[in-house]
Design an enzyme around this catalytic site. Structure first.
Site, PDB file in Angstrom:
ATOM      1  N   HIS A 171       0.946  -1.490  -0.037  1.00  0.00           N
ATOM      2  CA  HIS A 171      -0.357   0.162   0.331  1.00  0.00           C
ATOM      3  C   HIS A 171       0.358   1.076  -0.054  1.00  0.00           C
ATOM      4  O   HIS A 171      -0.203   2.064   0.652  1.00  0.00           O
ATOM      5  CB  HIS A 171      -1.038  -0.471   1.207  1.00  0.00           C
ATOM      6  CG  HIS A 171      -1.618  -0.984   1.672  1.00  0.00           C
ATOM      7  ND1 HIS A 171      -2.663  -1.429   2.158  1.00  0.00           N
ATOM      8  CD2 HIS A 171      -2.488  -2.282  -0.453  1.00  0.00           C
ATOM      9  CE1 HIS A 171      -3.643  -2.403   1.985  1.00  0.00           C
ATOM     10  NE2 HIS A 171      -3.038  -2.835   0.481  1.00  0.00           N
TER      11      HIS A 171
ATOM     12  N   CYS B 234       2.841  13.880  -7.793  1.00  0.00           N
ATOM     13  CA  CYS B 234       2.404  14.988  -8.503  1.00  0.00           C
ATOM     14  C   CYS B 234       1.328  14.568  -8.831  1.00  0.00           C
ATOM     15  O   CYS B 234       1.578  13.770  -8.893  1.00  0.00           O
ATOM     16  CB  CYS B 234       3.234  15.730  -9.373  1.00  0.00           C
ATOM     17  SG  CYS B 234       1.959  16.660  -9.813  1.00  0.00           S
TER      18      CYS B 234
END
Ligand code: BJW
Length: 250
Positions: free
Chosen positions: A121, A129
């Site tokens: 995860h 970004c």
């Protein structure tokens, strides 16, 4: 429970050449002071996953989502690895065919010295970004705690940065998933500190079983995996792992 016969069985399985895979979840970091997600003291008691851990939530309100992640980064920065992280790091050095898979984003396994770690995860210490602008790398580490302005912005395009974690509904890194699936071809598969409800992580124990592994759950509470595994040790990981480790030949 962790009685003599269980310890003997585990010690017999953990031979020097055994292929050992351990998958951890939030409970393994609980003794370090990192909150779990589910259960009576879990994060989801006070925060809704839909409002904080989905791309839709971030698109709606990046500042709110970042306030939560910035708070958790500050909390985790003050935590240190516990005995469970330390024993697993020592096993990663001791056993040549050892793999650590974690759903945790806190980086405590790495800080304890486990390398490599398969992070299903992502990492709360990575950012990327949000616009995916061509000038910035796909992701990078940023240890700033706390950020001076939220959301932090991309130095290239000025758009918001996002935390480098996997939210609900987002695909996991396929290379990491493939490596995790490979690691289910093992002799012993431990699942520890996870409620075993989030997929695809929760499905790995079944893969290991199909490949003939001895499967072991270390968790003080029962989970959907409890009925699937060969051995349930219903105690905290930071207590169980040192006891198991002490049975191994020096
Ligand atoms: C101790 C202890 C001690 C306490 N010692 N133990 C229906 C069916 C199947 C799947 C789905 C479905 N609907 C939707 C899905 C998919 C979804 C999913 O699984 N949902 C289920 C909840 C139903 N999965 C996804 O969306 C995943 N992506 C995906 O499937 O992509 C497919 C795709 C393909 C192509 C295109 C697009 C998509 C992504 C899942 C991402 C999960 N993200 C989070 C947040 C990460 C960022 C962050 O940290 O903010 O990951 S959610 C949260 O849950 C976090 C955790 O890693 C994850 C698992 O939690 P964990 O580790 O199990 O912790 P807890 O708190 O649940 O349990 C702690 C346990 O520890 C308890 O059991 C305690 O008893 C125990 N414990 N102290 C040992 N001392």
């Amino acid at each position: 429970m962790l009685d003599g016969p269980v310890l003997d069985r585990l010690a017999r399985t953990l031979t020097p050449d055994a292929r050992i895979t351990v998958m951890t979840g939030a409970g393994v970091s609980a003794a370090s002071g990192v909150p779990t997600f589910r259960g009576s003291t879990g994060l989801w008691r006070n925060f809704r996953a839909e409002d904080l851990a989905t791309p839709e939530a971030f698109a709606r309100n990046p500042r709110t989502v970042w306030e939560w992640y910035d708070w958790r980064r500050q909390l985790i920065a003050r935590c240190v690895p516990n005995r469970a992280h330390e024993i697993l790091a020592s096993w990663s050095r001791r056993f040549p065919a050892f793999t650590l898979i974690t759903q945790n984003v806190d980086g405590l396994h790495e800080r304890a010295g486990t390398d490599p770690v398969l992070r299903m995860h992502g990492s709360i210490w990575d950012v990327s970004c949000w616009n995916g602008c061509a000038a910035s790398p796909p992701r990078w580490r940023d240890d700033t705690v706390p950020f001076t302005a939220l959301p932090p912005t991309c130095a290239h395009c000025g758009g918001p940065l996002r935390p480098g974690v996997v939210w609900f509904g987002e695909p996991l890194d396929p290379e990491v998933v493939d490596a995790c699936l490979d690691a289910t071809r093992c002799d012993v598969f431990f699942t520890s500190g996870t409620s075993a409800v989030v997929y695809p992580a929760a499905g790995l124990v079944a893969h290991a079983r199909r490949h003939g592994a001895t499967t072991v759950e270390v968790n003080p509470e029962g989970t959907p995996a409890s009925g699937e595994v060969d051995l349930v040790i219903a105690q905290p990981a930071e207590l169980v792992l040192p006891v198991v480790d002490a049975q191994l030949p020096r």
